[in-house]
Design a protein around this motif. Sequence first.
Motif, PDB file in Angstrom:
ATOM      1  N   VAL A 182       0.805  -1.234   0.000  1.00  0.00           N
ATOM      2  CA  VAL A 182       0.000   0.000   0.000  1.00  0.00           C
ATOM      3  C   VAL A 182       0.832   1.275   0.000  1.00  0.00           C
ATOM      4  O   VAL A 182       0.288   2.350  -0.255  1.00  0.00           O
ATOM      5  CB  VAL A 182      -0.973   0.059   1.205  1.00  0.00           C
ATOM      6  N   CYS A 183       2.109   1.183   0.296  1.00  0.00           N
ATOM      7  CA  CYS A 183       2.904   2.421   0.385  1.00  0.00           C
ATOM      8  C   CYS A 183       2.902   3.121  -0.962  1.00  0.00           C
ATOM      9  O   CYS A 183       3.330   2.566  -1.965  1.00  0.00           O
ATOM     10  CB  CYS A 183       4.330   2.108   0.810  1.00  0.00           C
ATOM     11  N   PRO A 184       2.404   4.372  -1.010  1.00  0.00           N
ATOM     12  CA  PRO A 184       2.237   5.012  -2.319  1.00  0.00           C
ATOM     13  C   PRO A 184       3.546   5.440  -2.972  1.00  0.00           C
ATOM     14  O   PRO A 184       3.563   5.719  -4.160  1.00  0.00           O
ATOM     15  CB  PRO A 184       1.370   6.233  -2.005  1.00  0.00           C
ATOM     16  N   VAL A 185       4.628   5.505  -2.192  1.00  0.00           N
ATOM     17  CA  VAL A 185       5.853   6.098  -2.749  1.00  0.00           C
ATOM     18  C   VAL A 185       7.066   5.169  -2.685  1.00  0.00           C
ATOM     19  O   VAL A 185       8.196   5.627  -2.796  1.00  0.00           O
ATOM     20  CB  VAL A 185       6.187   7.421  -2.032  1.00  0.00           C
ATOM     21  N   HIS A 186       6.843   3.898  -2.497  1.00  0.00           N
ATOM     22  CA  HIS A 186       7.953   2.932  -2.397  1.00  0.00           C
ATOM     23  C   HIS A 186       8.826   3.168  -1.168  1.00  0.00           C
ATOM     24  O   HIS A 186       9.964   2.703  -1.129  1.00  0.00           O
ATOM     25  CB  HIS A 186       8.884   2.992  -3.625  1.00  0.00           C
ATOM     26  N   ALA A 187       8.334   3.923  -0.198  1.00  0.00           N
ATOM     27  CA  ALA A 187       9.165   4.144   0.995  1.00  0.00           C
ATOM     28  C   ALA A 187       9.266   2.854   1.806  1.00  0.00           C
ATOM     29  O   ALA A 187      10.254   2.617   2.488  1.00  0.00           O
ATOM     30  CB  ALA A 187       8.589   5.264   1.843  1.00  0.00           C
ATOM     31  N   SER A 188       8.230   2.032   1.753  1.00  0.00           N
ATOM     32  CA  SER A 188       8.307   0.704   2.355  1.00  0.00           C
ATOM     33  C   SER A 188       8.809  -0.226   1.275  1.00  0.00           C
ATOM     34  O   SER A 188       8.215  -0.305   0.200  1.00  0.00           O
ATOM     35  CB  SER A 188       6.922   0.235   2.804  1.00  0.00           C
ATOM     36  N   PHE A 189       9.895  -0.888   1.543  1.00  0.00           N
ATOM     37  CA  PHE A 189      10.462  -1.750   0.511  1.00  0.00           C
ATOM     38  C   PHE A 189      11.109  -2.970   1.142  1.00  0.00           C
ATOM     39  O   PHE A 189      11.302  -3.033   2.353  1.00  0.00           O
ATOM     40  CB  PHE A 189      11.473  -0.977  -0.349  1.00  0.00           C
ATOM     41  N   LEU A 197      11.820  -2.934   5.031  1.00  0.00           N
ATOM     42  CA  LEU A 197      12.455  -1.728   5.569  1.00  0.00           C
ATOM     43  C   LEU A 197      11.670  -0.480   5.173  1.00  0.00           C
ATOM     44  O   LEU A 197      10.812  -0.527   4.302  1.00  0.00           O
ATOM     45  CB  LEU A 197      13.883  -1.615   5.029  1.00  0.00           C
ATOM     46  N   ILE A 198      12.008   0.638   5.823  1.00  0.00           N
ATOM     47  CA  ILE A 198      11.363   1.911   5.505  1.00  0.00           C
ATOM     48  C   ILE A 198      12.437   2.936   5.173  1.00  0.00           C
ATOM     49  O   ILE A 198      13.407   3.082   5.916  1.00  0.00           O
ATOM     50  CB  ILE A 198      10.526   2.415   6.698  1.00  0.00           C
ATOM     51  N   ASP A 199      12.257   3.602   4.067  1.00  0.00           N
ATOM     52  CA  ASP A 199      13.177   4.669   3.688  1.00  0.00           C
ATOM     53  C   ASP A 199      12.625   5.968   4.277  1.00  0.00           C
ATOM     54  O   ASP A 199      11.705   6.556   3.727  1.00  0.00           O
ATOM     55  CB  ASP A 199      13.235   4.724   2.156  1.00  0.00           C
ATOM     56  N   SER A 202      12.089   9.146   2.077  1.00  0.00           N
ATOM     57  CA  SER A 202      11.047   9.363   1.069  1.00  0.00           C
ATOM     58  C   SER A 202       9.649   9.126   1.621  1.00  0.00           C
ATOM     59  O   SER A 202       8.665   9.413   0.939  1.00  0.00           O
ATOM     60  CB  SER A 202      11.297   8.502  -0.175  1.00  0.00           C
ATOM     61  N   CYS A 203       9.567   8.623   2.843  1.00  0.00           N
ATOM     62  CA  CYS A 203       8.252   8.396   3.458  1.00  0.00           C
ATOM     63  C   CYS A 203       7.509   9.729   3.582  1.00  0.00           C
ATOM     64  O   CYS A 203       8.058  10.716   4.042  1.00  0.00           O
ATOM     65  CB  CYS A 203       8.449   7.767   4.837  1.00  0.00           C
ATOM     66  N   ILE A 204       6.265   9.758   3.125  1.00  0.00           N
ATOM     67  CA  ILE A 204       5.493  10.995   3.212  1.00  0.00           C
ATOM     68  C   ILE A 204       4.671  11.048   4.510  1.00  0.00           C
ATOM     69  O   ILE A 204       3.974  12.021   4.769  1.00  0.00           O
ATOM     70  CB  ILE A 204       4.572  11.191   1.984  1.00  0.00           C
ATOM     71  N   GLY A 205       4.715   9.984   5.267  1.00  0.00           N
ATOM     72  CA  GLY A 205       4.002   9.981   6.553  1.00  0.00           C
ATOM     73  C   GLY A 205       2.500   9.912   6.407  1.00  0.00           C
ATOM     74  O   GLY A 205       1.757  10.518   7.176  1.00  0.00           O
ATOM     75  N   CYS A 206       2.035   9.136   5.425  1.00  0.00           N
ATOM     76  CA  CYS A 206       0.589   9.043   5.217  1.00  0.00           C
ATOM     77  C   CYS A 206      -0.065   8.034   6.157  1.00  0.00           C
ATOM     78  O   CYS A 206      -1.272   8.039   6.343  1.00  0.00           O
ATOM     79  CB  CYS A 206       0.283   8.654   3.774  1.00  0.00           C
ATOM     80  N   ALA A 207       0.759   7.147   6.708  1.00  0.00           N
ATOM     81  CA  ALA A 207       0.285   6.136   7.670  1.00  0.00           C
ATOM     82  C   ALA A 207      -0.614   5.074   7.040  1.00  0.00           C
ATOM     83  O   ALA A 207      -1.283   4.346   7.755  1.00  0.00           O
ATOM     84  CB  ALA A 207      -0.414   6.782   8.867  1.00  0.00           C
ATOM     85  N   TYR A 208      -0.612   4.987   5.734  1.00  0.00           N
ATOM     86  CA  TYR A 208      -1.414   3.930   5.110  1.00  0.00           C
ATOM     87  C   TYR A 208      -0.859   2.560   5.506  1.00  0.00           C
ATOM     88  O   TYR A 208      -1.607   1.616   5.744  1.00  0.00           O
ATOM     89  CB  TYR A 208      -1.409   4.106   3.584  1.00  0.00           C
ATOM     90  N   CYS A 209       0.459   2.477   5.588  1.00  0.00           N
ATOM     91  CA  CYS A 209       1.075   1.194   5.971  1.00  0.00           C
ATOM     92  C   CYS A 209       0.701   0.818   7.400  1.00  0.00           C
ATOM     93  O   CYS A 209       0.563  -0.355   7.725  1.00  0.00           O
ATOM     94  CB  CYS A 209       2.588   1.285   5.822  1.00  0.00           C
ATOM     95  N   VAL A 210       0.548   1.842   8.247  1.00  0.00           N
ATOM     96  CA  VAL A 210       0.163   1.580   9.641  1.00  0.00           C
ATOM     97  C   VAL A 210      -1.204   0.901   9.656  1.00  0.00           C
ATOM     98  O   VAL A 210      -1.448  -0.047  10.395  1.00  0.00           O
ATOM     99  CB  VAL A 210       0.138   2.898  10.452  1.00  0.00           C
ATOM    100  N   VAL A 217       2.239  -3.574  14.136  1.00  0.00           N
ATOM    101  CA  VAL A 217       3.623  -3.325  14.536  1.00  0.00           C
ATOM    102  C   VAL A 217       4.151  -1.982  14.038  1.00  0.00           C
ATOM    103  O   VAL A 217       5.225  -1.562  14.412  1.00  0.00           O
ATOM    104  CB  VAL A 217       4.566  -4.452  14.061  1.00  0.00           C
ATOM    105  N   ARG A 218       3.386  -1.307  13.187  1.00  0.00           N
ATOM    106  CA  ARG A 218       3.887  -0.050  12.628  1.00  0.00           C
ATOM    107  C   ARG A 218       3.355   1.158  13.390  1.00  0.00           C
ATOM    108  O   ARG A 218       2.266   1.109  13.942  1.00  0.00           O
ATOM    109  CB  ARG A 218       3.485   0.078  11.164  1.00  0.00           C
ATOM    110  N   PHE A 219       4.110   2.232  13.344  1.00  0.00           N
ATOM    111  CA  PHE A 219       3.657   3.490  13.920  1.00  0.00           C
ATOM    112  C   PHE A 219       4.363   4.625  13.193  1.00  0.00           C
ATOM    113  O   PHE A 219       5.350   4.396  12.488  1.00  0.00           O
ATOM    114  CB  PHE A 219       3.956   3.542  15.422  1.00  0.00           C
ATOM    115  N   SER A 226       8.134   9.798  10.193  1.00  0.00           N
ATOM    116  CA  SER A 226       8.053   8.760   9.170  1.00  0.00           C
ATOM    117  C   SER A 226       7.600   7.467   9.827  1.00  0.00           C
ATOM    118  O   SER A 226       7.688   7.307  11.032  1.00  0.00           O
ATOM    119  CB  SER A 226       9.419   8.532   8.528  1.00  0.00           C
ATOM    120  N   ALA A 227       7.161   6.554   8.966  1.00  0.00           N
ATOM    121  CA  ALA A 227       6.735   5.258   9.499  1.00  0.00           C
ATOM    122  C   ALA A 227       7.940   4.549  10.121  1.00  0.00           C
ATOM    123  O   ALA A 227       9.085   4.783   9.729  1.00  0.00           O
ATOM    124  CB  ALA A 227       6.145   4.419   8.379  1.00  0.00           C
ATOM    125  N   ASP A 228       7.650   3.725  11.092  1.00  0.00           N
ATOM    126  CA  ASP A 228       8.714   3.064  11.840  1.00  0.00           C
ATOM    127  C   ASP A 228       8.232   1.681  12.255  1.00  0.00           C
ATOM    128  O   ASP A 228       7.026   1.465  12.424  1.00  0.00           O
ATOM    129  CB  ASP A 228       9.031   3.910  13.083  1.00  0.00           C
TER     130      ASP A 228
END
Lengths: 298, 383
Positions: A182-189, A197-199, A202-210, A217-219, A226-228
């Motif tokens: 779901v990560c719109p910008v490939h920040a989760s890869f 991992l999370i870059d 480039s993470c836009i902090g949309c929290a869709y991955c959360v 496990v994500r926040f 950024s996502a973590d």
Amino acid sequence: MVEPSDELKISKDRSECDGCDTQCACNATHDLSPPDTNLTTGPEISNDADRRNFLKQATTITLGALSLTVLPWSRDNDDGKNVGGGSATPIVYGFLVDTEKCIGAGKCLTACRVENDVPEGYSRTWVERYIHYKDGRVEVDRVPESGYHAAGLVDIDSELIDRSYFVPKLCNHCEDAPCNQVCPVHASFTSPEGVELIDTDSCIGCAYCVQACPYGVRFVNPNTNSADKCTWCYHRITQNEKPACVEACPVDARVFGRLDDPESELNRRLAKVPHHVLREHLGTHPKLHYIGLSGEVN
Amino acid sequence: MDAAEFIYPNDPHVAWSIMIVLYPYITGLVAGAFVVSSLYHVFDQQVLKPVARLALVTALCFCMFATLPLLLHLHHPERAFNIMITPNATSAMAGFGFIYSFYMLLLVIEVWLVFRPDIVERVNTNHGIRRWVYLVLSLGVPRITEQSLKIDRRLIRILAVVGIPAACVLHGYVGFLFGAVKANPWWSTALMPVIFLISAVLSGIAVLLALYVFICWRHQVAPEIECLRTLVRYLWIALITAFSLEALELIHMGYEAGSEWHILRTLLTEKLAVSYVLVQVIVGSLVPLVLLSVAVIAKPSRRMTVWIACIAAVLILVQVFAMRWNVVIGGQLFSKSFRGFVEYRISWFGREGILAAAVVLMLPFIALYGANRVLPISTADDH
Ligand code: SF4
Ligand code: SF4
């Protein structure tokens, strides 16, 4: 929070390594990112091109490290192959949690927080306690980071309970990871070794991955915005070290190693007993396996 | 036997705030208003003429601010364009930038074409700065011929035709964002895009009805009763469809009663008792359903119809907001452990606070007011 043990202090020192010159994963990690962001994400990669370069570099480095004959882990892996062995096939890391061994010591919790600079109020890993009462009730709570006694919690009368056990939780590094999807910008890869991992650059902090992670496990890290999440301590494992939580566990309830190597301790332990993954029905194909998982754990 | 409350440690931080409630609310109003304008331009519903222009400009004004709540929500708004520069093809969210831009462009062009004759006329009848403003708006071509008008009309029709599926994609897509999250049993349903779409049309008609009556009242003219009655009829049909779909989804969930039903039941009956049961179902759906049924079936007097239309429209606008709230916030009130609940605390101030949300909601209306001063949007002027 309890004082980090000696072991943990060693971990922290390791993470504060200034990096060496050019040929090790440690350098890849430290040179590319400031220490604090590095701690939250493992390697920090600034953009697609950099990420590709980094991944290439990390693969080369990892494969290079594999050709070394003296592996730092060999003492624990008795076969010396868990994270090593210069095979041409890609490395696939996996993780095993043995709920039958976990004693709820909570050492892993502090180790993770210190190692990865996890902000208070957020967790990359936690340990759940399940209590089955004789009257049929099932209660679940979380092991305090300071341990039950230090947190001032009262003992439960063992007469009242049938059984009780601990279940450590962390990122499952799913093979079909919805967070990644779901990560719109490939920040989760996914790293070449199958580590999610999370870059943070480039993470836009949309929290869709959360939202998409079924395991909670994500926040969004309030410091980096950024996502973590748990990276299985990517900055350590690429240097042939164990994740901090694995190192801190006094009873070997957490095992990290290679899934692609049938001789690894991980696979040998998995082969002996039935094991499960969490929420299998969701088709995420976790690479985190559990031994002794009870039906009520999700 | 139910397990005692237990929540995962990261769950208390409700990741999607009121801004993510506003985002589907606003895009829904855009899609709904556009569909009404297309009923006139494409399906030749002459009876809707009094609101056709209003519908189009309303869609544009809301669309202009549709990204604002998202930007306020993003933790790294400065990187927002990454979504178009390095989009991830597997992400439902990655499509937003492209779909939105396409739709916005379409709206701007259609609005411009519709108002071109008025703009040109104003270039020729104004002086000074006002003339210059209109000259810029005419893109420096203050001329109109019979032939150009014909071409304009054809283009408007084409855009209106293309705009219908585009509006459906824009909003159905928003529903998909939620419906495709398998981690969340409250969201994960294939019906979600359809439910979002129908409630979008519902809210779009409602906002137009309310605006039309308000504008007529401001100009002290009586609303065209046939136009009003047609809108009321559409509103009634949309409400019945939306309500049935939502009920169907819930009944299906409850009847199947899967492993997560216990937490959803508590969510609905306790945590969302006010916003779901009271606001969304009773006040926002059943009451307007009765009112609109009376208006459609009993055909009351003009005065009565206006009152009924107004009250129903406002209640429906509240209902659709509550529906977005119950989906977005409601879906985050239970922990992913499915063993406990968290609380969403909203502050007054701050980027994602109540005041910011109120401003975001007011901006499209201010834009509409501004647009109305420059161009003849409400045909109430013609009376
Ligand atoms: S556990 Fe969650 S964060 Fe980890 S890989 Fe799976 S979906 Fe992603
Ligand atoms: S928060 Fe960051 S990592 Fe997560 S989906 Fe959004 S951009 Fe990707």
